[in-house]
Design a protein around this motif. Sequence first.
Motif, PDB file in Angstrom:
ATOM      1  N   ARG A 166       2.695   3.290  -4.687  1.00 49.80           N
ATOM      2  CA  ARG A 166       3.675   2.652  -3.807  1.00 49.80           C
ATOM      3  C   ARG A 166       2.934   2.001  -2.639  1.00 49.80           C
ATOM      4  NH1 ARG A 166       8.846   5.836  -1.970  1.00 49.80           N
ATOM      5  NH2 ARG A 166       9.334   3.689  -1.371  1.00 49.80           N
ATOM      6  N   PRO A 167       3.175   0.729  -2.363  1.00 47.12           N
ATOM      7  CA  PRO A 167       2.523   0.084  -1.226  1.00 47.12           C
ATOM      8  C   PRO A 167       3.003   0.688   0.098  1.00 47.12           C
ATOM      9  CG  PRO A 167       3.399  -1.543  -2.780  1.00 47.12           C
ATOM     10  CD  PRO A 167       3.971  -0.218  -3.164  1.00 47.12           C
ATOM     11  N   GLU A 306       6.544  -6.193   7.568  1.00 48.64           N
ATOM     12  CA  GLU A 306       7.170  -6.335   6.249  1.00 48.64           C
ATOM     13  C   GLU A 306       7.139  -7.760   5.731  1.00 48.64           C
ATOM     14  OE1 GLU A 306      11.106  -4.796   6.379  1.00 48.64           O
ATOM     15  OE2 GLU A 306      10.461  -2.695   6.315  1.00 48.64           O
ATOM     16  N   VAL A 311       2.484  -7.761   1.442  1.00 48.77           N
ATOM     17  CA  VAL A 311       3.472  -6.765   1.008  1.00 48.77           C
ATOM     18  C   VAL A 311       4.066  -7.160  -0.337  1.00 48.77           C
ATOM     19  CG1 VAL A 311       5.627  -5.600   1.574  1.00 48.77           C
ATOM     20  CG2 VAL A 311       3.993  -6.135   3.388  1.00 48.77           C
ATOM     21  N   THR A 314       1.464  -7.065  -3.175  1.00 49.31           N
ATOM     22  CA  THR A 314       1.114  -5.728  -3.675  1.00 49.31           C
ATOM     23  C   THR A 314       2.277  -5.095  -4.429  1.00 49.31           C
ATOM     24  OG1 THR A 314      -0.332  -5.512  -1.744  1.00 49.31           O
ATOM     25  CG2 THR A 314       0.082  -3.520  -3.021  1.00 49.31           C
ATOM     26  N   GLU A 315       3.501  -5.339  -3.988  1.00 50.67           N
ATOM     27  CA  GLU A 315       4.653  -4.825  -4.731  1.00 50.67           C
ATOM     28  C   GLU A 315       4.682  -5.401  -6.140  1.00 50.67           C
ATOM     29  OE1 GLU A 315       8.241  -3.739  -1.674  1.00 50.67           O
ATOM     30  OE2 GLU A 315       7.905  -5.865  -2.097  1.00 50.67           O
ATOM     31  N   THR A 316       4.418  -6.683  -6.267  1.00 53.35           N
ATOM     32  CA  THR A 316       4.396  -7.312  -7.591  1.00 53.35           C
ATOM     33  C   THR A 316       3.276  -6.739  -8.448  1.00 53.35           C
ATOM     34  OG1 THR A 316       5.318  -9.371  -6.709  1.00 53.35           O
ATOM     35  CG2 THR A 316       4.164  -9.500  -8.816  1.00 53.35           C
ATOM     36  N   SER A 318       1.711  -3.771  -8.138  1.00 50.67           N
ATOM     37  CA  SER A 318       1.863  -2.349  -8.451  1.00 50.67           C
ATOM     38  C   SER A 318       3.107  -2.063  -9.272  1.00 50.67           C
ATOM     39  CB  SER A 318       1.911  -1.519  -7.162  1.00 50.67           C
ATOM     40  OG  SER A 318       3.121  -1.746  -6.465  1.00 50.67           O
ATOM     41  N   GLN A 320       5.916  -1.393  -7.920  1.00 54.63           N
ATOM     42  CA  GLN A 320       6.684  -0.402  -7.161  1.00 54.63           C
ATOM     43  C   GLN A 320       7.089  -0.971  -5.816  1.00 54.63           C
ATOM     44  OE1 GLN A 320       6.697   3.389  -7.694  1.00 54.63           O
ATOM     45  NE2 GLN A 320       4.965   3.703  -9.042  1.00 54.63           N
ATOM     46  N   GLY A 321       8.204  -0.453  -5.300  1.00 52.45           N
ATOM     47  CA  GLY A 321       8.671  -0.863  -3.993  1.00 52.45           C
ATOM     48  C   GLY A 321       7.867  -0.223  -2.885  1.00 52.45           C
ATOM     49  N   ARG A 322       7.959  -0.833  -1.723  1.00 48.55           N
ATOM     50  CA  ARG A 322       7.173  -0.390  -0.569  1.00 48.55           C
ATOM     51  C   ARG A 322       7.653   0.958  -0.035  1.00 48.55           C
ATOM     52  NH1 ARG A 322       9.387  -5.397   2.837  1.00 48.55           N
ATOM     53  NH2 ARG A 322       9.206  -6.185   0.707  1.00 48.55           N
ATOM     54  N   CYS A 345      -2.375   1.422  -1.245  1.00 48.11           N
ATOM     55  CA  CYS A 345      -1.711   1.488  -2.551  1.00 48.11           C
ATOM     56  C   CYS A 345      -2.726   1.943  -3.596  1.00 48.11           C
ATOM     57  CB  CYS A 345      -1.132   0.126  -2.940  1.00 48.11           C
ATOM     58  SG  CYS A 345      -0.126   0.166  -4.446  1.00 48.11           S
TER      59      CYS A 345
END
Length: 380
Positions: A166-167, A306, A311, A314-316, A318, A320-322, A345
């Motif tokens: 998770r970021p 944010e 942000v 990294t969400e894309t 990983s 996963q949501g932040r 992350c």
Amino acid sequence: MTVETVLADLVGFPSVCRTPNGAIIEHVRAYLAGHGVDSVIVPGPEGDRANLFATIGPKVEGGIILSAHLDVVPAPPEGWVGDPFRLRRDGKRLIGRGAVDMKGFAACMLASVPALVAKKLARPVHIALSYDEEVGCVGVRHLIARLPELCPPVIGCIVGEPSGLRPVLAHKGKIAQRVTVDGKAGHSSRTDLGDNAIHYAAGLIAAIHEEALRHVRQGPFAEAFAPPYSTIQVGVIKGGTGINIVPAQCVFEVEARAIAGQEPAALLGFLPGVAERIAREAAATGHKVDFSFETMSDYPPLALDESDPLVAFTETASGQGRQAAVSYGTEAGLFQRAGIAAIVCGPGDVDRAHKPEEYITDAELAGAMAMIARVADRLC
């Protein structure tokens, strides 16, 4: 070479913090060279420890730094089933010192190198490996100081500390100080002729406790953290040689962990003033005490906005949501202080770190490998 094999090699080096790390750095340098990737060794002032930096792809702006530390905390034998510096499989778990904190992410970075080299990257992936993170993020400071000459400006830095991929946008900063209190020894039957260092230390420790309680009661508060305020505590104290001897010296260690928006050093800024008051009060009664302060480690909080492009990137990557914040610290705050957007992350759970039978799972390593592959896809 599989990520498990790479991890086994890394775990096999007992790269405990505050010890020479030349062997593991040379191992990584040779591995990268075997794939046609040049490295820059960035030594520290200790003379026996170094960081490593490498670039895959063109040396242009807009790349990403993947960052990990290669040092680990000591591994006393108690609680370990096997040799902590020999990777051991137990079902889907890979067990060894540093497996999750954080040679697991380093192994994913290195195991990804052949695929990264084969890709037609339009923007680079930079690999940053540091030393002595576990004792105050020591080594990475020397690496960060060299970054302007090592690489053009980047999108940001992904620090792969265990976060369940998770970021993480924010973490607390920390300062640790050693306080030495010097009095005068004497026989306990004549305390009037001695200067009891433990008693004077206790006065300063009482003030520390009161200041810690003030933060609990009054804040400032940041609800994303647990606990939602800055903390101060004394963790180690030593003094005295016998019950019938007035102790001449007492040494204690105090740490402060600061929420984003507060500087760790400022949290302990009250200590010299209190020490001066205690010394004046002692002098007024014909006694003498001296206080000295040594900063053992100091690193800043992380607070990534944010809206920063890193942000969403990294969400894309990983999948996963932040996560708003964590209470542990990393090197990310130092990258941010140097003007480089940074985010945490990485694979695994930090609750397994620094414990016997530390482990990371096959699925967690696979997830980090997939994340790095998606980072590369975004840079093509």
